[in-house]
Design an enzyme around this catalytic site. Structure first.
Site, PDB file in Angstrom:
ATOM      1  N   GLU A 134      31.421 -34.158  41.218  1.00 49.30           N
ATOM      2  CA  GLU A 134      31.554 -34.269  42.539  1.00 49.30           C
ATOM      3  C   GLU A 134      32.030 -33.026  43.172  1.00 49.30           C
ATOM      4  O   GLU A 134      32.600 -32.198  42.409  1.00 49.30           O
ATOM      5  CB  GLU A 134      32.408 -35.536  42.777  1.00 49.30           C
ATOM      6  CG  GLU A 134      33.489 -35.584  41.959  1.00 49.30           C
ATOM      7  CD  GLU A 134      34.570 -34.589  41.667  1.00 49.30           C
ATOM      8  OE1 GLU A 134      35.030 -33.944  42.819  1.00 49.30           O
ATOM      9  OE2 GLU A 134      34.719 -34.043  40.682  1.00 49.30           O
ATOM     10  N   GLU A 172      33.713 -31.507  39.332  1.00 49.68           N
ATOM     11  CA  GLU A 172      32.266 -31.077  39.266  1.00 49.68           C
ATOM     12  C   GLU A 172      31.355 -31.607  38.144  1.00 49.68           C
ATOM     13  O   GLU A 172      30.214 -31.303  38.218  1.00 49.68           O
ATOM     14  CB  GLU A 172      32.036 -29.458  39.381  1.00 49.68           C
ATOM     15  CG  GLU A 172      32.810 -28.726  40.315  1.00 49.68           C
ATOM     16  CD  GLU A 172      32.241 -27.034  40.042  1.00 49.68           C
ATOM     17  OE1 GLU A 172      31.878 -26.707  39.208  1.00 49.68           O
ATOM     18  OE2 GLU A 172      32.964 -26.350  40.927  1.00 49.68           O
TER      19      GLU A 172
END
Lengths: 343, 343
Positions: free
Chosen positions: B162, B309
């Site tokens: 994310e 991420e």
């Protein structure tokens, strides 16, 4: 170590598109490897794994869950590609060398196996010095020579692994002597001793420590004397290789329990050697913790592994490589047009 | 899960040339993947990483060390190949997809970026529900659709990552609501808040928890209502993807703090979902510990990472693959002619 390369790596880590410090130890690894390799962009294309194998006189006293013939059988298995370290070396693309320092059972001739037999096994360390001064010198020299061949092959990282039924007993006795700790605080199940076997192992280590106490009294000579009286051929060769790594400025990745005992000897023989060491993992063998603290190193992995062979070190190599890749390939805030931290 | 494949894998692990259990969690991983993939020899050739990105209304209240425009800038950086997850995906050979669920700054068109904008950002969760029921449904469906595309691409392992400035605030509030814990016990610095910022973040989470308390009173509806009132578009999409993974029997590797919040929601919406989850690492964000316990998972790595991420998950992939390789390629005692443990 190269402080200029270290500073350049620290500076670059601060410019990459991530919150400062957010890659944690992957940042530390890149910075440490930059300092050790003397380049702002470290790399680990060429990894060398050397397996030192030897038998132990103490094995006949029943300190292992496996018969002593397994040392030679496992060397053959490693050469044939079926051992854990064979699979790991293949997958990470590391070159591998097997060194037979002496086994009670015969080891087959094989291109991957270097015959460097010192004796069929060490003496039983609970009854006599494990090896003579000449044998110790031979083992140390074999380790240093292995590192020379690794350097000639272009190794950017050196991993030593080992095979030797009974060698957690030798490594435990050695560490007890070096750290001044009782056998009870370090002894563990090794390949899988039951409770009775564990008690026997502890008693034999206590006996060995008492037997050799006077020989280890001189603090200057203690590391080398402990290695001769309580060690093994493979442990001595590993210590020789580690000292050579530090002297020749080759970063080394230390595996688990046996490797850490050898690393401890190397760091006593050659102060500063630990600067060239990274520690791959925390072994499940309970005594490893005390070695880790004495070395002043932090393990990268903690996966409950206790196999030896260099397996924990090989498993950590992809992480070291990813640390180098991130360091080399991530964009900076300026390159990516990303706004840096606003404080 | 496939109990027959699991038993076959356990049995094989006992026959490989190593002391039983000596590969630690690498053995557990191979056995778990065998059970999840329904084959005695699990494999992870095809790994899919999907990055869900979105902005948060709460970001305007000053809960991040980075400006809100960074969400869109980092999506572009990920697409261009310069972000940490870009480097990691490339090195581990994983396919990657970026999904823009809504950002305040414009995101450039790029073949890797899927435009699925729900709104420019969520509402400020300290003042209003973060999203409407329709927006929540849209986000959940985007997550499920991403998993469908991953399956169509042959994914054997699903990783969600994310990007969203302010999303540790949303994830913390969400987790506090799900676990019934005060903000003080879970709040942390995220991308690098100073002490003042941390106090502000905690006060805002407390305000949000008080504001939405009545809306979360029904225990059956609480997970989905907490997601709508306190979550983010990317967190909801991740939860949707995780539920779909469990339903479609695709093993998932959970990353860090934000991912674990989404995983917690998924496991509340879909009991048993956690059986399909492996947890890649322990985040340095202090509240992660409580999430890990609630999920009943054990992190594989603990490297002080806190980037998000999907970076921690990607870093753990080589270990999962080595576990599969060892399981498939090591010789058995019988094959290698090695004597097994004698007890």
């Amino acid at each position: 170590v190269d402080l200029e390369a270290r500073e350049a790596a620290i500076s670059r880590q601060g410019e990459l598109t991530k919150p400062p410090g957010s890659l944690g130890r992957l940042e530390d690894i890149a910075i440490q490897l930059a300092a050790l390799q003397g380049r702002a962009q470290p790399a680990l294309e060429q990894v060398r794994i050397v397996i030192f194998a030897a038998d132990h006189g103490i094995a006949s006293a029943g300190v292992s869950a496996f018969p002593q013939a397994v040392t030679a059988q496992m060397i053959a298995n490693m050469a044939a590609g079926g051992a854990a370290i064979s699979v790991l070396a293949r997958q990470i693309g590391a070159s591998i060398e097997l060194i037979d320092l002496g086994t009670v059972a015969p080891v087959p001739a094989h291109p991957l196996i270097r015959q460097a037999v010192i004796a069929a096994s060490t003496a039983n360390l609970a009854e006599a010095p494990a090896m003579s001064a000449e044998q110790l010198a031979q083992a140390l020299a074999e380790g240093a020579a292995a590192l020379e061949r690794a350097r000639a092959a272009g190794a950017e990282l050196f991993i030593a692994g080992e095979m030797g039924i009974g060698n957690t007993t030798a490594a435990t006795a050695l560490t007890c002597a070096l750290l001044g700790l009782p056998a009870s605080s370090l002894v563990g199940p090794g390949t899988g001793l039951d409770r009775g076997g564990l008690a026997r192992k502890q008693a034999l280590i206590e006996q060995a420590l008492a037997l050799h106490r006077d020989s280890l009294a001189d603090p200057t000579e203690a590391p080398i004397q402990a290695l001769a009286h309580l060690g093994g051929f493979e442990i001595a060769a590993m210590a020789g290789a580690y000292v050579a790594c530090a002297q020749q400025r080759v970063p080394m990745l230390i595996d688990g329990f046996i490797s850490s005992a050898a690393a401890l000897v190397a760091s006593r023989i050659c102060p500063g050697a630990a600067d060239w060491m990274l520690l791959a993992h925390a072994s499940a063998e309970p005594g490893h913790q005390a070695m880790v603290q004495a070395l002043g190193l932090r393990p990268l992995l903690d996966l409950g592994m206790r196999l030896g062979e260099g397996s924990g070190a090989a498993a950590a190599v992809p992480l070291l490589r990813l640390a180098c890749d991130l360091h080399a390939q991530m964009a900076t805030f300026a390159e990516a047009g990303v706004a840096p931290k606003g404080d």
